[in-house]
Scaffold this motif. Structure first.
Motif, PDB file in Angstrom:
ATOM      1  N   ILE A 113      66.174  -3.605  88.356  1.00 39.82           N
ATOM      2  CA  ILE A 113      66.739  -4.905  89.110  1.00 39.82           C
ATOM      3  C   ILE A 113      66.147  -6.258  88.290  1.00 39.82           C
ATOM      4  CG2 ILE A 113      66.664  -6.269  91.316  1.00 39.82           C
ATOM      5  CD1 ILE A 113      66.265  -3.564  92.505  1.00 39.82           C
ATOM      6  N   CYS A 114      67.032  -7.259  88.057  1.00 38.04           N
ATOM      7  CA  CYS A 114      66.249  -8.439  87.570  1.00 38.04           C
ATOM      8  C   CYS A 114      67.091  -9.585  88.210  1.00 38.04           C
ATOM      9  CB  CYS A 114      66.518  -8.623  86.216  1.00 38.04           C
ATOM     10  SG  CYS A 114      67.825  -8.819  85.306  1.00 38.04           S
ATOM     11  N   SER A 115      66.347 -10.639  88.363  1.00 36.83           N
ATOM     12  CA  SER A 115      66.939 -11.677  89.254  1.00 36.83           C
ATOM     13  C   SER A 115      66.648 -13.141  88.369  1.00 36.83           C
ATOM     14  CB  SER A 115      66.883 -12.187  90.506  1.00 36.83           C
ATOM     15  OG  SER A 115      67.404 -12.977  91.228  1.00 36.83           O
ATOM     16  N   LEU A 116      67.487 -14.009  88.253  1.00 36.77           N
ATOM     17  CA  LEU A 116      67.469 -15.302  87.793  1.00 36.77           C
ATOM     18  C   LEU A 116      66.764 -15.384  86.408  1.00 36.77           C
ATOM     19  CD1 LEU A 116      65.735 -16.911  91.007  1.00 36.77           C
ATOM     20  CD2 LEU A 116      68.162 -17.138  90.014  1.00 36.77           C
ATOM     21  N   ILE A 117      67.343 -14.890  85.549  1.00 40.36           N
ATOM     22  CA  ILE A 117      67.087 -14.941  83.968  1.00 40.36           C
ATOM     23  C   ILE A 117      67.748 -15.842  83.184  1.00 40.36           C
ATOM     24  CG2 ILE A 117      66.554 -13.327  82.064  1.00 40.36           C
ATOM     25  CD1 ILE A 117      65.225 -12.399  84.706  1.00 40.36           C
ATOM     26  N   PHE A 118      67.241 -17.092  83.097  1.00 39.71           N
ATOM     27  CA  PHE A 118      67.971 -18.248  82.549  1.00 39.71           C
ATOM     28  C   PHE A 118      67.099 -18.781  81.403  1.00 39.71           C
ATOM     29  CE2 PHE A 118      69.830 -17.899  86.750  1.00 39.71           C
ATOM     30  CZ  PHE A 118      71.248 -17.963  86.547  1.00 39.71           C
ATOM     31  N   VAL A 119      66.003 -18.196  80.821  1.00 43.36           N
ATOM     32  CA  VAL A 119      65.377 -18.820  79.776  1.00 43.36           C
ATOM     33  C   VAL A 119      65.895 -17.623  78.643  1.00 43.36           C
ATOM     34  CG1 VAL A 119      63.119 -18.823  78.595  1.00 43.36           C
ATOM     35  CG2 VAL A 119      63.398 -19.432  81.246  1.00 43.36           C
ATOM     36  N   GLN A 120      66.545 -18.290  77.669  1.00 45.16           N
ATOM     37  CA  GLN A 120      67.238 -17.590  76.488  1.00 45.16           C
ATOM     38  C   GLN A 120      66.180 -16.790  75.865  1.00 45.16           C
ATOM     39  OE1 GLN A 120      70.565 -17.990  75.590  1.00 45.16           O
ATOM     40  NE2 GLN A 120      70.059 -16.223  74.332  1.00 45.16           N
ATOM     41  N   GLU A 121      65.061 -17.218  75.474  1.00 42.99           N
ATOM     42  CA  GLU A 121      64.064 -16.215  74.825  1.00 42.99           C
ATOM     43  C   GLU A 121      63.909 -15.170  75.604  1.00 42.99           C
ATOM     44  OE1 GLU A 121      59.264 -16.439  73.492  1.00 42.99           O
ATOM     45  OE2 GLU A 121      60.469 -18.295  74.543  1.00 42.99           O
ATOM     46  N   LEU A 122      63.567 -15.277  76.816  1.00 45.60           N
ATOM     47  CA  LEU A 122      63.264 -14.142  77.583  1.00 45.60           C
ATOM     48  C   LEU A 122      64.304 -13.312  78.158  1.00 45.60           C
ATOM     49  CD1 LEU A 122      60.647 -15.976  79.824  1.00 45.60           C
ATOM     50  CD2 LEU A 122      60.414 -14.412  77.999  1.00 45.60           C
ATOM     51  N   ALA A 123      65.602 -13.795  77.952  1.00 43.19           N
ATOM     52  CA  ALA A 123      66.815 -13.183  78.231  1.00 43.19           C
ATOM     53  C   ALA A 123      66.783 -11.982  77.163  1.00 43.19           C
ATOM     54  CB  ALA A 123      67.983 -13.892  78.493  1.00 43.19           C
ATOM     55  N   GLU A 124      66.742 -12.620  75.909  1.00 44.69           N
ATOM     56  CA  GLU A 124      66.789 -11.931  74.610  1.00 44.69           C
ATOM     57  C   GLU A 124      65.960 -10.668  74.459  1.00 44.69           C
ATOM     58  OE1 GLU A 124      66.679 -14.518  71.561  1.00 44.69           O
ATOM     59  OE2 GLU A 124      68.522 -15.541  71.912  1.00 44.69           O
ATOM     60  N   LYS A 125      64.739 -10.899  75.035  1.00 46.69           N
ATOM     61  CA  LYS A 125      63.732  -9.857  75.028  1.00 46.69           C
ATOM     62  C   LYS A 125      64.083  -8.791  76.223  1.00 46.69           C
ATOM     63  CE  LYS A 125      59.761 -12.503  73.805  1.00 46.69           C
ATOM     64  NZ  LYS A 125      58.688 -12.034  73.266  1.00 46.69           N
ATOM     65  N   VAL A 128      72.654 -10.933  79.898  1.00 45.90           N
ATOM     66  CA  VAL A 128      71.727 -10.002  80.769  1.00 45.90           C
ATOM     67  C   VAL A 128      72.674  -9.377  81.839  1.00 45.90           C
ATOM     68  CG1 VAL A 128      69.887 -10.044  82.548  1.00 45.90           C
ATOM     69  CG2 VAL A 128      69.722 -11.301  80.500  1.00 45.90           C
ATOM     70  N   MET A 129      73.646 -10.386  82.544  1.00 42.64           N
ATOM     71  CA  MET A 129      74.668  -9.734  83.442  1.00 42.64           C
ATOM     72  C   MET A 129      75.485  -8.785  83.051  1.00 42.64           C
ATOM     73  SD  MET A 129      74.409 -12.251  86.447  1.00 42.64           S
ATOM     74  CE  MET A 129      76.347 -12.140  86.857  1.00 42.64           C
ATOM     75  N   LYS A 130      75.819  -8.741  81.703  1.00 41.00           N
ATOM     76  CA  LYS A 130      76.669  -7.622  80.972  1.00 41.00           C
ATOM     77  C   LYS A 130      76.029  -6.624  81.136  1.00 41.00           C
ATOM     78  CE  LYS A 130      79.399 -10.196  77.751  1.00 41.00           C
ATOM     79  NZ  LYS A 130      79.757 -10.360  76.362  1.00 41.00           N
ATOM     80  N   LEU A 131      74.604  -6.283  81.522  1.00 34.08           N
ATOM     81  CA  LEU A 131      73.983  -5.028  81.660  1.00 34.08           C
ATOM     82  C   LEU A 131      74.255  -4.281  82.948  1.00 34.08           C
ATOM     83  CD1 LEU A 131      70.760  -6.102  79.669  1.00 34.08           C
ATOM     84  CD2 LEU A 131      72.434  -4.571  79.057  1.00 34.08           C
ATOM     85  N   ASN A 132      74.868  -5.229  83.625  1.00 34.48           N
ATOM     86  CA  ASN A 132      75.069  -4.593  85.292  1.00 34.48           C
ATOM     87  C   ASN A 132      75.900  -3.264  85.033  1.00 34.48           C
ATOM     88  OD1 ASN A 132      74.228  -6.072  87.644  1.00 34.48           O
ATOM     89  ND2 ASN A 132      75.291  -7.694  86.373  1.00 34.48           N
ATOM     90  N   LYS A 133      75.369  -2.308  85.812  1.00 37.48           N
ATOM     91  CA  LYS A 133      76.240  -0.875  86.130  1.00 37.48           C
ATOM     92  C   LYS A 133      75.680  -0.079  87.400  1.00 37.48           C
ATOM     93  CE  LYS A 133      73.682   2.793  84.002  1.00 37.48           C
ATOM     94  NZ  LYS A 133      73.781   4.039  83.646  1.00 37.48           N
ATOM     95  N   LEU A 134      76.633   0.197  88.215  1.00 39.74           N
ATOM     96  CA  LEU A 134      76.537   0.918  89.397  1.00 39.74           C
ATOM     97  C   LEU A 134      77.381   1.778  89.499  1.00 39.74           C
ATOM     98  CD1 LEU A 134      74.604   1.124  92.013  1.00 39.74           C
ATOM     99  CD2 LEU A 134      75.916  -0.584  93.102  1.00 39.74           C
ATOM    100  N   GLY A 135      77.172   3.053  89.458  1.00 43.10           N
ATOM    101  CA  GLY A 135      78.041   4.081  89.657  1.00 43.10           C
ATOM    102  C   GLY A 135      79.069   4.115  88.513  1.00 43.10           C
ATOM    103  N   THR A 136      80.397   3.939  88.815  1.00 44.36           N
ATOM    104  CA  THR A 136      81.397   3.777  87.772  1.00 44.36           C
ATOM    105  C   THR A 136      81.721   2.503  87.483  1.00 44.36           C
ATOM    106  OG1 THR A 136      83.205   3.845  89.276  1.00 44.36           O
ATOM    107  CG2 THR A 136      82.663   5.939  88.359  1.00 44.36           C
TER     108      THR A 136
END
Length: 139
Positions: A83-95, A119-127
């Motif tokens: 789970i992650c939330s509020l990832i808006f710093v580019q450098e840290l999003a890339e890491k 980061v949001m593209k990494l979401n997955k839950l079930g199908t």
């Protein structure tokens, strides 16, 4: 320096006995979320007969430190949920994308909200798999 030990909740042997165990790893912007997560996990471990949870949290700024990033990678190796939330710093999003991508398919759930599109593209839950959706604000 990180204090992930203070944000790590591990069920006792007694709590883990005859229970399905899951591991949750999370990265959040601010530390106040940590106390709620830890309290919820402790309550589950105390009162849920069929389930116990190991949980460890990281603060977003901590992953600038290469050693902390390695700890996060190690925790993700046997995690069931991220789970992650509020990832808006580019450098840290890339890491985060860099360490999550190799383990994403092994996770039962990957919940990233609201955060940068990569980061949001990494979401997955079930199908549900956000990488399967094209167009719109996430590309």
């Amino acid at each position: 320096k990180s204090n992930t030990a203070a944000r790590r909740v591990v069920p006792t042997e007694q709590q883990a006995e005859n229970r399905q165990r899951i591991k949750v790893v999370y990265v959040v912007l601010e530390s106040q979320y940590q106390s709620s997560m830890s309290a919820a996990v402790r309550q589950i471990n105390k009162s849920s007969p069929g389930l116990c949870v190991e949980c460890v949290g990281y603060l977003l700024e901590e992953i600038r430190d290469q050693q902390i990033l390695k700890e996060l990678q190690a925790d993700l190796e046997d995690a069931n949920v991220f789970i992650c939330s509020l990832i808006f710093v580019q450098e840290l999003a890339e890491k985060l994308v860099e360490v999550l991508t190799p383990v994403r398919d092994k996770l039962d759930a990957c919940l990233c909200f609201p955060s940068m599109p990569e980061v949001m593209k990494l979401n997955k839950l079930g199908t549900f798999d956000l990488t399967a959706i094209s167009g719109g604000p996430l590309g």
